[in-house]
Design a protein around this motif. Structure first.
Motif, PDB file in Angstrom:
ATOM      1  N   ALA A  35       0.844  -1.198   0.000  1.00 31.73           N
ATOM      2  CA  ALA A  35       0.000   0.000   0.000  1.00 31.73           C
ATOM      3  C   ALA A  35       0.878   1.247   0.000  1.00 31.73           C
ATOM      4  O   ALA A  35       0.662   2.165  -0.790  1.00 31.73           O
ATOM      5  CB  ALA A  35      -0.930  -0.002   1.213  1.00 31.73           C
ATOM      6  N   ARG A  36       1.875   1.272   0.884  1.00 31.49           N
ATOM      7  CA  ARG A  36       2.773   2.422   0.958  1.00 31.49           C
ATOM      8  C   ARG A  36       3.459   2.658  -0.381  1.00 31.49           C
ATOM      9  O   ARG A  36       3.530   3.783  -0.874  1.00 31.49           O
ATOM     10  CB  ARG A  36       3.810   2.210   2.057  1.00 31.49           C
ATOM     11  N   SER A  37       3.941   1.602  -0.994  1.00 29.43           N
ATOM     12  CA  SER A  37       4.665   1.716  -2.254  1.00 29.43           C
ATOM     13  C   SER A  37       3.797   2.294  -3.371  1.00 29.43           C
ATOM     14  O   SER A  37       4.184   3.250  -4.040  1.00 29.43           O
ATOM     15  CB  SER A  37       5.211   0.340  -2.656  1.00 29.43           C
ATOM     16  N   VAL A  38       2.605   1.719  -3.584  1.00 28.35           N
ATOM     17  CA  VAL A  38       1.773   2.186  -4.702  1.00 28.35           C
ATOM     18  C   VAL A  38       1.274   3.606  -4.466  1.00 28.35           C
ATOM     19  O   VAL A  38       1.124   4.371  -5.422  1.00 28.35           O
ATOM     20  CB  VAL A  38       0.605   1.216  -5.011  1.00 28.35           C
ATOM     21  N   ILE A  39       1.040   3.964  -3.203  1.00 27.04           N
ATOM     22  CA  ILE A  39       0.605   5.333  -2.898  1.00 27.04           C
ATOM     23  C   ILE A  39       1.743   6.313  -3.158  1.00 27.04           C
ATOM     24  O   ILE A  39       1.564   7.337  -3.830  1.00 27.04           O
ATOM     25  CB  ILE A  39       0.091   5.434  -1.449  1.00 27.04           C
ATOM     26  N   GLU A  40       2.946   6.001  -2.653  1.00 26.64           N
ATOM     27  CA  GLU A  40       4.097   6.893  -2.845  1.00 26.64           C
ATOM     28  C   GLU A  40       4.466   7.052  -4.316  1.00 26.64           C
ATOM     29  O   GLU A  40       4.971   8.092  -4.727  1.00 26.64           O
ATOM     30  CB  GLU A  40       5.297   6.390  -2.052  1.00 26.64           C
ATOM     31  N   LEU A  41       4.218   6.020  -5.127  1.00 31.77           N
ATOM     32  CA  LEU A  41       4.528   6.076  -6.560  1.00 31.77           C
ATOM     33  C   LEU A  41       3.470   6.837  -7.358  1.00 31.77           C
ATOM     34  O   LEU A  41       3.591   6.987  -8.571  1.00 31.77           O
ATOM     35  CB  LEU A  41       4.688   4.659  -7.120  1.00 31.77           C
ATOM     36  N   GLY A  42       2.433   7.315  -6.683  1.00 34.68           N
ATOM     37  CA  GLY A  42       1.399   8.103  -7.362  1.00 34.68           C
ATOM     38  C   GLY A  42       0.435   7.270  -8.182  1.00 34.68           C
ATOM     39  O   GLY A  42      -0.175   7.774  -9.128  1.00 34.68           O
ATOM     40  N   GLU A  43       0.264   5.995  -7.820  1.00 33.53           N
ATOM     41  CA  GLU A  43      -0.618   5.108  -8.573  1.00 33.53           C
ATOM     42  C   GLU A  43      -2.051   5.096  -8.048  1.00 33.53           C
ATOM     43  O   GLU A  43      -2.896   4.397  -8.589  1.00 33.53           O
ATOM     44  CB  GLU A  43      -0.055   3.682  -8.554  1.00 33.53           C
ATOM     45  N   VAL A  44      -2.325   5.875  -6.995  1.00 31.73           N
ATOM     46  CA  VAL A  44      -3.647   5.882  -6.369  1.00 31.73           C
ATOM     47  C   VAL A  44      -4.256   7.283  -6.485  1.00 31.73           C
ATOM     48  O   VAL A  44      -3.572   8.276  -6.255  1.00 31.73           O
ATOM     49  CB  VAL A  44      -3.545   5.477  -4.876  1.00 31.73           C
ATOM     50  N   THR A  45      -5.536   7.327  -6.846  1.00 30.00           N
ATOM     51  CA  THR A  45      -6.229   8.616  -6.881  1.00 30.00           C
ATOM     52  C   THR A  45      -7.405   8.590  -5.913  1.00 30.00           C
ATOM     53  O   THR A  45      -7.994   7.545  -5.652  1.00 30.00           O
ATOM     54  CB  THR A  45      -6.762   8.959  -8.295  1.00 30.00           C
ATOM     55  N   VAL A  46      -7.716   9.759  -5.384  1.00 32.01           N
ATOM     56  CA  VAL A  46      -8.904   9.961  -4.548  1.00 32.01           C
ATOM     57  C   VAL A  46      -9.719  11.049  -5.225  1.00 32.01           C
ATOM     58  O   VAL A  46      -9.234  12.165  -5.412  1.00 32.01           O
ATOM     59  CB  VAL A  46      -8.521  10.371  -3.104  1.00 32.01           C
ATOM     60  N   ASP A  47     -10.934  10.699  -5.615  1.00 27.87           N
ATOM     61  CA  ASP A  47     -11.807  11.632  -6.351  1.00 27.87           C
ATOM     62  C   ASP A  47     -11.089  12.222  -7.561  1.00 27.87           C
ATOM     63  O   ASP A  47     -11.216  13.409  -7.867  1.00 27.87           O
ATOM     64  CB  ASP A  47     -12.325  12.734  -5.425  1.00 27.87           C
ATOM     65  N   GLY A  48     -10.295  11.400  -8.254  1.00 27.09           N
ATOM     66  CA  GLY A  48      -9.645  11.806  -9.491  1.00 27.09           C
ATOM     67  C   GLY A  48      -8.307  12.505  -9.339  1.00 27.09           C
ATOM     68  O   GLY A  48      -7.637  12.774 -10.320  1.00 27.09           O
ATOM     69  N   ALA A  49      -7.894  12.806  -8.108  1.00 28.87           N
ATOM     70  CA  ALA A  49      -6.619  13.494  -7.875  1.00 28.87           C
ATOM     71  C   ALA A  49      -5.609  12.509  -7.272  1.00 28.87           C
ATOM     72  O   ALA A  49      -5.951  11.758  -6.355  1.00 28.87           O
ATOM     73  CB  ALA A  49      -6.813  14.680  -6.944  1.00 28.87           C
ATOM     74  N   VAL A  50      -4.388  12.527  -7.773  1.00 29.09           N
ATOM     75  CA  VAL A  50      -3.351  11.654  -7.239  1.00 29.09           C
ATOM     76  C   VAL A  50      -3.116  11.979  -5.769  1.00 29.09           C
ATOM     77  O   VAL A  50      -2.996  13.146  -5.390  1.00 29.09           O
ATOM     78  CB  VAL A  50      -2.030  11.811  -8.037  1.00 29.09           C
ATOM     79  N   GLU A  51      -3.073  10.950  -4.945  1.00 30.69           N
ATOM     80  CA  GLU A  51      -2.825  11.111  -3.504  1.00 30.69           C
ATOM     81  C   GLU A  51      -1.585  10.309  -3.138  1.00 30.69           C
ATOM     82  O   GLU A  51      -1.516   9.118  -3.420  1.00 30.69           O
ATOM     83  CB  GLU A  51      -4.035  10.611  -2.707  1.00 30.69           C
ATOM     84  N   THR A  52      -0.590  10.978  -2.555  1.00 33.51           N
ATOM     85  CA  THR A  52       0.676  10.319  -2.218  1.00 33.51           C
ATOM     86  C   THR A  52       0.878  10.166  -0.717  1.00 33.51           C
ATOM     87  O   THR A  52       1.949   9.760  -0.285  1.00 33.51           O
ATOM     88  CB  THR A  52       1.870  11.082  -2.824  1.00 33.51           C
TER      89      THR A  52
END
Length: 77
Positions: A35-52
């Motif tokens: 989870a930490r890795s994919v979030i830090e790499l910018g692969e996750v969005t919240v309401d369309g905006a990248v969340e790191t």
């Protein structure tokens, strides 16, 4: 060409949940390290905006997307 996966509703008990915890709860990542890795790499969005930020608070009504899967946060109450 495959169509995007249908949004998955993820019920939470509290008013909010940390982004990393949500990804684990939904089963789209294996563990907290992933989870930490994919979030830090910018692969996750919240309401369309990248969340790191792994600790970003996500609330019912928000949509989180990772790996082509959309997760809609809903209240479990």
């Amino acid at each position: 060409m495959s169509s995007p996966a249908a949004p998955l509703e993820v019920p939470i008990r509290d008013e909010s949940i940390r982004l990393g915890q949500l990804l684990k709860l939904a089963g789209v990542v294996d563990d907290g390290a992933m989870a930490r890795s994919v979030i830090e790499l910018g692969e996750v969005t919240v309401d369309g905006a990248v969340e790191t930020r792994r600790g970003a608070q996500v609330r019912p009504g928000q949509v989180v997307t990772y790996g082509g899967q959309s997760l809609t946060v809903v209240s479990d109450t």
